[in-house]
Write a protein that holds these residues in place. Structure first.
Motif, PDB file in Angstrom:
ATOM      1  N   GLY A  17       0.814  -1.218   0.000  1.00 17.54           N
ATOM      2  CA  GLY A  17       0.000   0.000   0.000  1.00 17.54           C
ATOM      3  C   GLY A  17       0.841   1.259   0.000  1.00 17.54           C
ATOM      4  O   GLY A  17       0.489   2.258  -0.648  1.00 17.54           O
ATOM      5  N   ILE A  18       1.937   1.218   0.697  1.00 14.33           N
ATOM      6  CA  ILE A  18       2.865   2.345   0.724  1.00 14.33           C
ATOM      7  C   ILE A  18       3.456   2.551  -0.672  1.00 14.33           C
ATOM      8  O   ILE A  18       3.452   3.651  -1.214  1.00 14.33           O
ATOM      9  N   ASP A  19       3.937   1.461  -1.261  1.00 15.99           N
ATOM     10  CA  ASP A  19       4.554   1.535  -2.591  1.00 15.99           C
ATOM     11  C   ASP A  19       3.566   1.994  -3.654  1.00 15.99           C
ATOM     12  O   ASP A  19       3.904   2.820  -4.509  1.00 15.99           O
ATOM     13  N   SER A  20       2.337   1.476  -3.598  1.00 13.50           N
ATOM     14  CA  SER A  20       1.355   1.789  -4.637  1.00 13.50           C
ATOM     15  C   SER A  20       0.943   3.262  -4.637  1.00 13.50           C
ATOM     16  O   SER A  20       0.430   3.760  -5.637  1.00 13.50           O
ATOM     17  N   ARG A  21       1.174   3.957  -3.540  1.00 12.86           N
ATOM     18  CA  ARG A  21       0.826   5.375  -3.453  1.00 12.86           C
ATOM     19  C   ARG A  21       2.013   6.289  -3.746  1.00 12.86           C
ATOM     20  O   ARG A  21       1.934   7.497  -3.571  1.00 12.86           O
ATOM     21  N   GLY A  22       3.113   5.696  -4.163  1.00  9.44           N
ATOM     22  CA  GLY A  22       4.269   6.498  -4.538  1.00  9.44           C
ATOM     23  C   GLY A  22       5.111   6.976  -3.373  1.00  9.44           C
ATOM     24  O   GLY A  22       5.981   7.818  -3.545  1.00  9.44           O
ATOM     25  N   PHE A  23       4.852   6.432  -2.170  1.00 10.48           N
ATOM     26  CA  PHE A  23       5.698   6.772  -1.036  1.00 10.48           C
ATOM     27  C   PHE A  23       6.996   5.974  -1.128  1.00 10.48           C
ATOM     28  O   PHE A  23       7.027   4.871  -1.674  1.00 10.48           O
ATOM     29  N   LYS A  24       8.040   6.527  -0.572  1.00 12.62           N
ATOM     30  CA  LYS A  24       9.324   5.824  -0.507  1.00 12.62           C
ATOM     31  C   LYS A  24       9.487   5.260   0.892  1.00 12.62           C
ATOM     32  O   LYS A  24       9.284   5.962   1.888  1.00 12.62           O
ATOM     33  N   THR A  25       9.851   3.976   0.984  1.00  8.67           N
ATOM     34  CA  THR A  25      10.151   3.374   2.279  1.00  8.67           C
ATOM     35  C   THR A  25      11.600   3.696   2.610  1.00  8.67           C
ATOM     36  O   THR A  25      12.513   3.343   1.867  1.00  8.67           O
ATOM     37  N   PHE A  26      11.801   4.391   3.722  1.00 10.05           N
ATOM     38  CA  PHE A  26      13.146   4.788   4.138  1.00 10.05           C
ATOM     39  C   PHE A  26      13.794   3.752   5.038  1.00 10.05           C
ATOM     40  O   PHE A  26      15.014   3.578   5.014  1.00 10.05           O
ATOM     41  N   ALA A  27      12.992   3.074   5.854  1.00 11.08           N
ATOM     42  CA  ALA A  27      13.544   2.079   6.776  1.00 11.08           C
ATOM     43  C   ALA A  27      12.443   1.146   7.251  1.00 11.08           C
ATOM     44  O   ALA A  27      11.281   1.533   7.331  1.00 11.08           O
ATOM     45  N   VAL A  28      12.843  -0.085   7.556  1.00 10.11           N
ATOM     46  CA  VAL A  28      11.966  -1.067   8.183  1.00 10.11           C
ATOM     47  C   VAL A  28      12.723  -1.563   9.408  1.00 10.11           C
ATOM     48  O   VAL A  28      13.831  -2.096   9.282  1.00 10.11           O
ATOM     49  N   ILE A  29      12.140  -1.344  10.570  1.00  9.44           N
ATOM     50  CA  ILE A  29      12.810  -1.699  11.827  1.00  9.44           C
ATOM     51  C   ILE A  29      12.054  -2.848  12.480  1.00  9.44           C
ATOM     52  O   ILE A  29      10.897  -2.711  12.860  1.00  9.44           O
ATOM     53  N   ASP A  30      12.731  -3.975  12.595  1.00  9.63           N
ATOM     54  CA  ASP A  30      12.161  -5.170  13.207  1.00  9.63           C
ATOM     55  C   ASP A  30      12.532  -5.152  14.691  1.00  9.63           C
ATOM     56  O   ASP A  30      13.635  -5.554  15.078  1.00  9.63           O
ATOM     57  N   HIS A  31      11.622  -4.665  15.520  1.00  5.83           N
ATOM     58  CA  HIS A  31      11.901  -4.552  16.954  1.00  5.83           C
ATOM     59  C   HIS A  31      12.089  -5.917  17.608  1.00  5.83           C
ATOM     60  O   HIS A  31      12.892  -6.054  18.546  1.00  5.83           O
ATOM     61  N   ALA A  32      11.379  -6.927  17.135  1.00  3.31           N
ATOM     62  CA  ALA A  32      11.522  -8.273  17.709  1.00  3.31           C
ATOM     63  C   ALA A  32      12.928  -8.817  17.443  1.00  3.31           C
ATOM     64  O   ALA A  32      13.526  -9.451  18.307  1.00  3.31           O
ATOM     65  N   LYS A  33      13.435  -8.537  16.255  1.00  2.01           N
ATOM     66  CA  LYS A  33      14.802  -8.960  15.924  1.00  2.01           C
ATOM     67  C   LYS A  33      15.806  -8.243  16.828  1.00  2.01           C
ATOM     68  O   LYS A  33      16.761  -8.848  17.311  1.00  2.01           O
ATOM     69  N   GLY A  34      15.568  -6.960  17.062  1.00  2.00           N
ATOM     70  CA  GLY A  34      16.438  -6.207  17.965  1.00  2.00           C
ATOM     71  C   GLY A  34      16.404  -6.774  19.367  1.00  2.00           C
ATOM     72  O   GLY A  34      17.443  -6.913  20.019  1.00  2.00           O
ATOM     73  N   ALA A  35      15.205  -7.117  19.834  1.00  2.00           N
ATOM     74  CA  ALA A  35      15.078  -7.707  21.172  1.00  2.00           C
ATOM     75  C   ALA A  35      15.836  -9.027  21.252  1.00  2.00           C
ATOM     76  O   ALA A  35      16.535  -9.297  22.237  1.00  2.00           O
ATOM     77  N   LYS A  36      15.704  -9.826  20.205  1.00  2.00           N
ATOM     78  CA  LYS A  36      16.384 -11.130  20.184  1.00  2.00           C
ATOM     79  C   LYS A  36      17.902 -10.960  20.260  1.00  2.00           C
ATOM     80  O   LYS A  36      18.597 -11.778  20.870  1.00  2.00           O
ATOM     81  N   SER A  37      18.413  -9.876  19.690  1.00  2.00           N
ATOM     82  CA  SER A  37      19.857  -9.641  19.690  1.00  2.00           C
ATOM     83  C   SER A  37      20.409  -9.400  21.096  1.00  2.00           C
ATOM     84  O   SER A  37      21.615  -9.508  21.320  1.00  2.00           O
ATOM     85  N   VAL A  38      19.528  -9.071  22.039  1.00  2.00           N
ATOM     86  CA  VAL A  38      19.949  -8.889  23.428  1.00  2.00           C
ATOM     87  C   VAL A  38      19.302  -9.952  24.325  1.00  2.00           C
ATOM     88  O   VAL A  38      19.098  -9.742  25.514  1.00  2.00           O
ATOM     89  N   ASP A  39      18.977 -11.094  23.711  1.00  2.00           N
ATOM     90  CA  ASP A  39      18.386 -12.239  24.413  1.00  2.00           C
ATOM     91  C   ASP A  39      17.089 -11.894  25.135  1.00  2.00           C
ATOM     92  O   ASP A  39      16.833 -12.387  26.231  1.00  2.00           O
ATOM     93  N   ALA A  40      16.274 -11.052  24.505  1.00  2.00           N
ATOM     94  CA  ALA A  40      14.964 -10.714  25.052  1.00  2.00           C
ATOM     95  C   ALA A  40      13.897 -11.144  24.045  1.00  2.00           C
ATOM     96  O   ALA A  40      14.162 -11.250  22.851  1.00  2.00           O
ATOM     97  N   MET A  41      12.718 -11.387  24.542  1.00  2.00           N
ATOM     98  CA  MET A  41      11.616 -11.807  23.686  1.00  2.00           C
ATOM     99  C   MET A  41      10.671 -10.617  23.462  1.00  2.00           C
ATOM    100  O   MET A  41      10.397  -9.855  24.390  1.00  2.00           O
ATOM    101  N   LEU A  42      10.183 -10.512  22.247  1.00  2.00           N
ATOM    102  CA  LEU A  42       9.189  -9.505  21.898  1.00  2.00           C
ATOM    103  C   LEU A  42       8.338 -10.093  20.779  1.00  2.00           C
ATOM    104  O   LEU A  42       8.871 -10.661  19.824  1.00  2.00           O
ATOM    105  N   ARG A  43       7.023  -9.985  20.944  1.00  2.00           N
ATOM    106  CA  ARG A  43       6.148 -10.454  19.876  1.00  2.00           C
ATOM    107  C   ARG A  43       6.487  -9.681  18.601  1.00  2.00           C
ATOM    108  O   ARG A  43       7.036  -8.583  18.653  1.00  2.00           O
ATOM    109  N   PRO A  44       6.106 -10.210  17.431  1.00  2.00           N
ATOM    110  CA  PRO A  44       6.394  -9.494  16.190  1.00  2.00           C
ATOM    111  C   PRO A  44       5.936  -8.032  16.260  1.00  2.00           C
ATOM    112  O   PRO A  44       4.775  -7.752  16.568  1.00  2.00           O
ATOM    113  N   THR A  45       6.871  -7.137  15.996  1.00  2.00           N
ATOM    114  CA  THR A  45       6.640  -5.694  16.069  1.00  2.00           C
ATOM    115  C   THR A  45       7.576  -5.032  15.068  1.00  2.00           C
ATOM    116  O   THR A  45       8.790  -5.030  15.271  1.00  2.00           O
ATOM    117  N   THR A  46       7.012  -4.489  14.000  1.00  2.00           N
ATOM    118  CA  THR A  46       7.846  -3.895  12.951  1.00  2.00           C
ATOM    119  C   THR A  46       7.358  -2.493  12.618  1.00  2.00           C
ATOM    120  O   THR A  46       6.172  -2.268  12.379  1.00  2.00           O
TER     121      THR A  46
END
Length: 123
Positions: A17-46
């Motif tokens: 939907g973002i792409d189809s409206r001509g917006f540019k995606t600057f970043a996608v931040i996977d917070h769950a992946k970040g949490a995992k990197s410090v041995d913490a759990m987080l439900r999917p959150t992007t």
């Protein structure tokens, strides 16, 4: 906005939907992946950060502190019960908070785009 889809489908549809409206995606931040990197759990959150300088620049010109609000953002997250939701910012509130006036047409356009993107991604 509550989604009828699973997390990955919702995120994928949001990005489409973002792409189809001509917006540019600057970043996608996977917070769950970040949490995992410090041995913490987080439900999917992007967080998806996106925008269009044509729409954002006039708002930042009106108040440079809008640069903290823009580009636009959408958060896709999974609740404890497994349901998925999308959160988007309240642009009208942000403009008021930063003293931006006289941008009603642009504000309405941005609000409409955010609502449409979230609705499409959730169905």
């Amino acid at each position: 906005t509550q989604s009828q889809n699973d997390f990955e489908t919702t995120l994928s549809k949001l990005q489409a939907g973002i792409d189809s409206r001509g917006f540019k995606t600057f970043a996608v931040i996977d917070h769950a992946k970040g949490a995992k990197s410090v041995d913490a759990m987080l439900r999917p959150t992007t967080l998806v950060i996106f925008g269009n300088p044509k729409g954002g620049t006039p708002l930042i010109q009106a108040s440079q502190t809008m640069g903290i609000v823009l580009p636009l953002k959408a958060l896709v997250y999974q609740n404890a019960d497994g349901s998925v939701a999308i959160a988007t910012p309240d642009i009208r509130h942000s403009l008021k908070e930063h003293g931006v006036e006289g941008k009603e047409a642009l504000t309405t356009k941005i609000e409409g785009a955010l609502a449409a993107i979230a609705t499409e991604a959730s169905q």
